[in-house]
Motif scaffolding. Structure first.
Motif, PDB file in Angstrom:
ATOM      1  N   ARG A   2       0.981  -1.238   0.116  1.00  0.00           N
ATOM      2  CA  ARG A   2      -0.049  -0.019   0.111  1.00  0.00           C
ATOM      3  C   ARG A   2       0.788   1.233  -0.061  1.00  0.00           C
ATOM      4  N   ASP A   3       2.101   1.066   0.532  1.00  0.00           N
ATOM      5  CA  ASP A   3       2.836   2.240   0.872  1.00  0.00           C
ATOM      6  C   ASP A   3       4.306   2.017   1.112  1.00  0.00           C
ATOM      7  N   CYS A   5       8.301   3.763   1.837  1.00  0.00           N
ATOM      8  CA  CYS A   5       9.243   5.190   2.067  1.00  0.00           C
ATOM      9  C   CYS A   5      10.488   4.985   1.345  1.00  0.00           C
ATOM     10  N   GLN A  26       4.982   4.584  -9.666  1.00  0.00           N
ATOM     11  CA  GLN A  26       3.508   5.364  -9.747  1.00  0.00           C
ATOM     12  C   GLN A  26       2.793   4.969 -11.224  1.00  0.00           C
ATOM     13  N   GLU A  31      -2.058   3.814  -7.309  1.00  0.00           N
ATOM     14  CA  GLU A  31      -2.535   4.197  -5.702  1.00  0.00           C
ATOM     15  C   GLU A  31      -1.642   4.016  -4.566  1.00  0.00           C
ATOM     16  N   LYS A  33       1.114   5.026  -2.165  1.00  0.00           N
ATOM     17  CA  LYS A  33       1.569   6.068  -1.314  1.00  0.00           C
ATOM     18  C   LYS A  33       2.932   6.164  -0.987  1.00  0.00           C
ATOM     19  N   THR A  35       6.331   8.015   0.324  1.00  0.00           N
ATOM     20  CA  THR A  35       7.082   9.002   1.171  1.00  0.00           C
ATOM     21  C   THR A  35       8.557   9.100   0.993  1.00  0.00           C
ATOM     22  N   GLY A  51       2.573  13.193  -6.239  1.00  0.00           N
ATOM     23  CA  GLY A  51       2.230  11.801  -5.815  1.00  0.00           C
ATOM     24  C   GLY A  51       3.354  11.680  -4.770  1.00  0.00           C
ATOM     25  N   ASP A  53       5.021  12.349  -0.856  1.00  0.00           N
ATOM     26  CA  ASP A  53       5.103  13.301   0.242  1.00  0.00           C
ATOM     27  C   ASP A  53       6.495  13.224   0.777  1.00  0.00           C
ATOM     28  N   ARG A  77       1.347   8.318  11.237  1.00  0.00           N
ATOM     29  CA  ARG A  77       0.807   7.271  10.558  1.00  0.00           C
ATOM     30  C   ARG A  77       0.210   6.299  11.635  1.00  0.00           C
TER      31      ARG A  77
END
Length: 353
Positions: A2-3, A5, A26, A31, A33, A35, A51, A53, A77
């Motif tokens: 899902r995400d 870093c 991307q 979708e 995420k 960082t 897109g 952070d 988080r």
């Protein structure tokens, strides 16, 4: 997944080379995420990247800054770790910082590329992929996640304020080249060509192609004095913007230039990101590893000769990241070398394919 870093703090050229990896992720998973923990100057270059952070870590804050960053991440988080940490900077400070980033999977470089004991700080390592360009090394993280990258994409945003700032320096109704003569000042890591050579190139570009030179660089004393000396030695008119532009404005100036001339430094990679031909000057570092990702045919490359002369070895007998630690190596780059590369650029398309 899902995400994730990304941990890559520096440097300007490296973060430019990392952006296509972000774009590849991307494209494969819109979708996702992302960082990115990044250095302050590097953030000012990439700020607004769609897109992503960003979290800025200032290396001057040391362990206290690392603890503060972890606290901020956990608060944002609700105490949940990232699915994946891509530890993309093989340096001890970055590895220490990585332990303050909560993540289920920690991925680092393979044994050959994992400098400063990076392997101690990760759970997974990339498959070995020796003798690759730095940018390809970043794409190896994408491949490790099961994504096959497509065509390279950057799309670094340029706000109108940067465009307006750049216009104040651009010559009116005349093509120009950007000359950034200095690399970062590191101990025993010589990369800069001679002021006399640069000045002669300024005159050659003006006399043969009508190109005016726009000098750029940072605010350090070395960069200021170098730019001043080149401007004084050159007979052709020079615009000296050294230390007087933001990084976003510099990107605009590079985007609109006919070419960029620089040693192994950030502006060469910024040029590639803007599809502007890069005339790189390489003698103490290997351009196949740290040169421009695209347009490498425009590099004035005397690295093989420097390895032979100063290390008494052939280039295929030394490590992929081997440096030549002698300032005299830059003298191997001749005026004819650089003029020939300029001619090649002027006879090519205006933008990199």
């Amino acid at each position: 997944m899902r995400d994730l870093c990304i941990l890559r703090l520096s440097a300007l050229g490296d973060v430019c080379n990392l952006v296509p990896s972000v774009r590849a992720l991307q494209t494969a998973q819109p979708e996702l995420k992302i960082t990115w923990i990044i250095g302050r100057a590097e953030y000012s270059l990439l700020e607004g990247l769609e897109g992503v952070d960003f979290l800025v870590y200032d290396k001057k804050t040391g362990l206290a800054g690392m603890a503060a960053l972890r606290k901020k991440l956990l608060a944002q988080r609700n105490g949940q770790p990232f699915d994946v940490l891509l530890h993309m900077q093989a340096a001890l400070r970055a590895s220490l910082l990585s332990r303050f980033i909560p993540a289920r999977r920690r991925i680092g470089f393979d044994a050959e590329r994992a400098k400063d004991f990076q392997n101690w700080f990760v759970h997974e390592q990339l498959a070995a992929n020796p003798r690759q360009h730095v940018g390809e090394g970043f794409l190896d993280f994408v491949r490790h996640l099961g994504v096959q990258p497509g065509p390279l994409q950057w799309g670094i945003p340029l706000p109108q304020t940067a465009v307006d700032e750049a216009r104040r320096w651009q010559p009116e109704d005349q093509a120009y080249l950007v000359l950034s003569p200095c690399s970062s000042n590191r101990a025993r890591n010589w990369r800069n060509w001679s002021n006399q050579g640069y000045a002669a190139l300024v005159d050659y570009a003006y006399e043969n192609y009508g190109l005016q030179t726009l000098l750029t660089g940072g605010p350090t004393e070395l960069e200021q004095e170098t730019a001043k000396t080149i401007a004084e030695l050159a007979k052709a008119p020079v615009i000296n913007a050294t230390g007087q532009t933001s990084l976003k404005a510099l990107l605009c100036l590079i985007r609109d230039a006919r070419l960029v001339v620089a040693p192994d430094s950030g502006p060469i990679h910024m040029a590639v990101a803007m599809q502007t031909p890069p005339l790189g000057l390489y003698a103490t570092s290997n351009p196949d590893r740290t040169g421009p990702w695209l347009g490498r045919e425009f590099v004035a490359n005397r690295y093989p000769e420097a390895v032979k002369h100063f290390l008494d070895r052939d280039v295929n007998q030394v490590g992929w990241g081997q440096r030549v630690r002698d300032p005299a190596a830059l003298d191997l780059i001749t005026q004819e070398d650089v003029q020939q590369r300029l001619d090649a650029i002027m006879n090519s398309k205006e933008k990199l394919a």
